[in-house]
Design an enzyme around this catalytic site. Structure first.
Site, PDB file in Angstrom:
ATOM      1  N   SER A 130       0.833  -1.197   0.000  1.00 13.85           N
ATOM      2  CA  SER A 130       0.000   0.000   0.000  1.00 13.85           C
ATOM      3  C   SER A 130       0.873   1.255   0.000  1.00 13.85           C
ATOM      4  O   SER A 130       2.089   1.189   0.208  1.00 13.85           O
ATOM      5  CB  SER A 130      -0.891   0.003   1.241  1.00 13.85           C
ATOM      6  N   HIS A 186      -0.777   5.987 -13.095  1.00  7.74           N
ATOM      7  CA  HIS A 186      -2.079   5.326 -13.176  1.00  7.74           C
ATOM      8  C   HIS A 186      -2.252   4.416 -11.970  1.00  7.74           C
ATOM      9  O   HIS A 186      -1.448   3.518 -11.722  1.00  7.74           O
ATOM     10  CB  HIS A 186      -2.192   4.534 -14.484  1.00  7.74           C
ATOM     11  N   GLU A 189      -2.220   0.333 -11.673  1.00  6.14           N
ATOM     12  CA  GLU A 189      -1.068  -0.406 -12.189  1.00  6.14           C
ATOM     13  C   GLU A 189      -0.131  -0.746 -11.027  1.00  6.14           C
ATOM     14  O   GLU A 189       0.973  -0.219 -10.903  1.00  6.14           O
ATOM     15  CB  GLU A 189      -0.408   0.424 -13.299  1.00  6.14           C
ATOM     16  N   HIS A 312       4.630   1.888 -16.439  1.00  7.02           N
ATOM     17  CA  HIS A 312       3.198   1.600 -16.523  1.00  7.02           C
ATOM     18  C   HIS A 312       3.010   0.094 -16.643  1.00  7.02           C
ATOM     19  O   HIS A 312       3.964  -0.661 -16.774  1.00  7.02           O
ATOM     20  CB  HIS A 312       2.583   2.278 -17.759  1.00  7.02           C
ATOM     21  N   GLU A 386       6.072  -0.366 -20.299  1.00  8.54           N
ATOM     22  CA  GLU A 386       4.853  -1.060 -19.890  1.00  8.54           C
ATOM     23  C   GLU A 386       5.271  -2.443 -19.411  1.00  8.54           C
ATOM     24  O   GLU A 386       5.832  -3.229 -20.165  1.00  8.54           O
ATOM     25  CB  GLU A 386       3.886  -1.193 -21.077  1.00  8.54           C
TER      26      GLU A 386
HETATM   27 ZN   LIG Z   1      -0.559   3.472 -17.380  1.00 10.30          ZN
END
Ligand SMILES: [Zn+2]
Length: 527
Positions: A130, A186, A189, A312, A386
């Protein structure tokens, strides 16, 4: 018998209490978490603008980083929307058949793993962490490695949470290059802050024993920012696992700006949306959000940042500017060369294939993304990576893939930093020279594992080309004192003996290896 029943009952109570505590922790204000029973994630072949419009009517939750025509795009669909999809002529494949099952499995794993005490090293990476746990771990690392690591604050999120970072570098050295690894623009993710924390952890853990890490930290400052979007991240833990944007109240019941469409280079263009409900809503203006503002200001305040990766997930890609236009960037060949190198380093660890290329062409146009800005405005080599996977689990990547995913990024994270690490050059030092005594000549900053030649002159400075080394020594009539092969950190040394009958004169010394020379040291022979 009674006793046994009592024991079982007691155990059940404890078990239930543990579950209750977790449930409360997960929804502190008593509001239930969003559920996704029977929601599916589907990969749809989008052949036309009409197909896109059709999908937009079915769902607002696109899982692909971008959308476009002529390729596959992933979407989350409610059971009702999925029934409608089946009546269309769209070509689709179901990636996840019940999203809630994956969320439940993730929650069960978290409850189990969080029952342990303080953990360190690889064990920390056996489950997702977290916002508070990441923040605590940053403090732990700073406490464990005070000479190498320090915590810094970038600023505050919209809801007042701290966006913090970890600066890692070794003492000494000259001007260093800045390397920025940030993640979690984001919210959903979850793998991304784990990977940037792993890079930090290993830089610190291996410093004492890994000469490459020592050398790199003497030339670079690493800035690790695990969570750029803390409000969204906390929300994804407590209220809606599928949350992507920040927590801006857009009015009319709409929340969130896509931080990775809010940067100024190319802002407002293709692959972003002016619709507040869109997952790629770019905000009312570039840098309208505090999270992007403070990140921008931090980068501008550190102009030595020369390399940047924005992490990401998912889809296993290495992407470089531009995202907002199909024009090639001025440094396209450099981006491509490095992209291929990172690709092969990643593949070499667990044989996972990451495709690489310019964002605009590799996926779809995306405007207002961070690496377009770090490259276009801050002059850094800006990449997006990514992470795993390619759609089997998407954002619900199982925790047992955290370590393998982080491990495969590690060598790429080092190699990318080397791309901008300054060449510190070769530095020569000599002990004082006394007649009849030994004196050590030392170099640092040589190429690793290379034969280094220690030369000297009694005639003074000059220009002497040495063909076998392809260097020009700054000495007149140089002579060879001796040689030594440098170690993995580029250090070499030679013990010279000053003749007992040496004249008490000046000596000029210089070290050299293939295509590189050191400074010249001028010194006096003493009695
Ligand atoms: Zn992203």
């Amino acid at each position: 018998m009674n006793r046994r029943i009592l024991n079982v009952f007691g155990a059940m109570c404890i078990g239930t209490a543990a579950l209750m505590t977790s449930a409360i922790a997960l929804a502190q204000d008593g509001t239930a978490q969003a559920r996704f029973d029977q929601h599916r994630v589907v990969r749809v072949r989008i052949e036309s603008a009409n197909d896109l419009k059709l999908m937009a009517g079915l769902t607002s939750d696109m899982w692909s980083e971008n959308y476009g025509i002529g390729g596959p795009v992933d979407f989350r669909l409610s059971p009702e929307a999925f029934e409608t999809l089946k009546t269309t002529s769209l070509d689709y494949e179901v990636l996840i058949s019940n999203l809630q099952d994956l969320i439940d499995a993730e929650q069960a794993h978290l409850r189990e793993s969080n029952q342990g005490g303080i953990i360190a090293g690889d064990e920390w990476f056996t489950d997702f962490k977290s916002y508070d746990q990441i923040s605590q771990q940053v403090n732990t690392l700073v406490a464990d490695y005070p000479d190498l690591a320090s915590r810094f604050s970038i600023g505050q999120s919209l809801e007042g949470r701290e966006i913090f970072g970890l600066k890692i570098t070794a003492p000494g050295g000259g001007d260093k290059a800045g390397v920025l690894y940030n993640s979690n623009q984001h919210a959903r993710e979850w793998i991304t802050p784990m990977v940037t924390m792993y890079i930090a952890d290993r830089l610190l853990r291996e410093y004492a024993t890994n000469q490459e890490v020592q050398d790199l930290l003497s030339r670079c400052e690493f800035f690790i920012v695990p969570t750029v979007n803390p409000d969204g991240y906390v929300y994804s833990w407590t209220r809606n696992r599928m949350w992507r944007k920040n927590r801006r109240n857009n009015g009319g019941g709409s929340y969130g700006v896509d931080l990775n469409r809010n940067w100024s280079v190319g802002w407002g263009g293709e692959g972003s949306s002016g619709n507040r409900d869109s997952e790629i809503y770019r905000g009312p203006s570039a840098f309208s959000e505090p999270e992007t503002q403070v990140m921008r200001d931090f980068i501008l305040a550190n102009p030595h940042i020369a390399a940047h990766v924005d992490f990401h997930s998912y889809s296993q890609l290495i992407l470089w500017p531009w995202g907002y236009t199909g024009s090639a960037p001025p440094d396209a060949s450099t981006f491509d060369r490095i992209g291929r190198e990172l690709q092969s380093l990643i593949r070499g660890v667990h044989n996972k294939r990451y495709d690489q290329g310019q964002t605009y062409w590799s996926i779809y146009p995306a405007s207002g993304v961070m690496p377009d800005w770090t490259y276009g405005e801050a002059g850094a080599l800006g990449y997006t990576i990514e992470l795993r996977d390619t759609g089997q689990y998407g954002f619900l990547l199982p925790a047992n893939q955290i370590l393998p995913n982080a491990e495969e990024i590690w060598p790429a994270a080092l190699a990318f930093a080397w791309e901008v690490a300054p060449d510190v050059g070769m530095t020569l030092e000599i002990d004082p020279l006394f007649r009849g005594q030994q004196a050590e000549m030392r170099v640092s900053g040589a190429a690793p594992s290379t034969m280094v030649y220690f030369t000297y002159s009694l005639a003074g400075m000059g220009n002497t080309y040495v063909p076998v080394l392809d260097v020009t020594l700054d000495l007149m009539l140089p002579k060879l004192a001796g040689s030594d092969e440098s170690d993995g950190s580029g250090n070499a040394a030679y013990m010279a003996t000053v003749p007992a009958n040496a004249p008490l004169i000046l000596v000029w010394a210089q070290a050299a290896h293939y295509q590189r020379t050191s400074n010249v040291v001028a010194t006096q022979i003493n009695n």
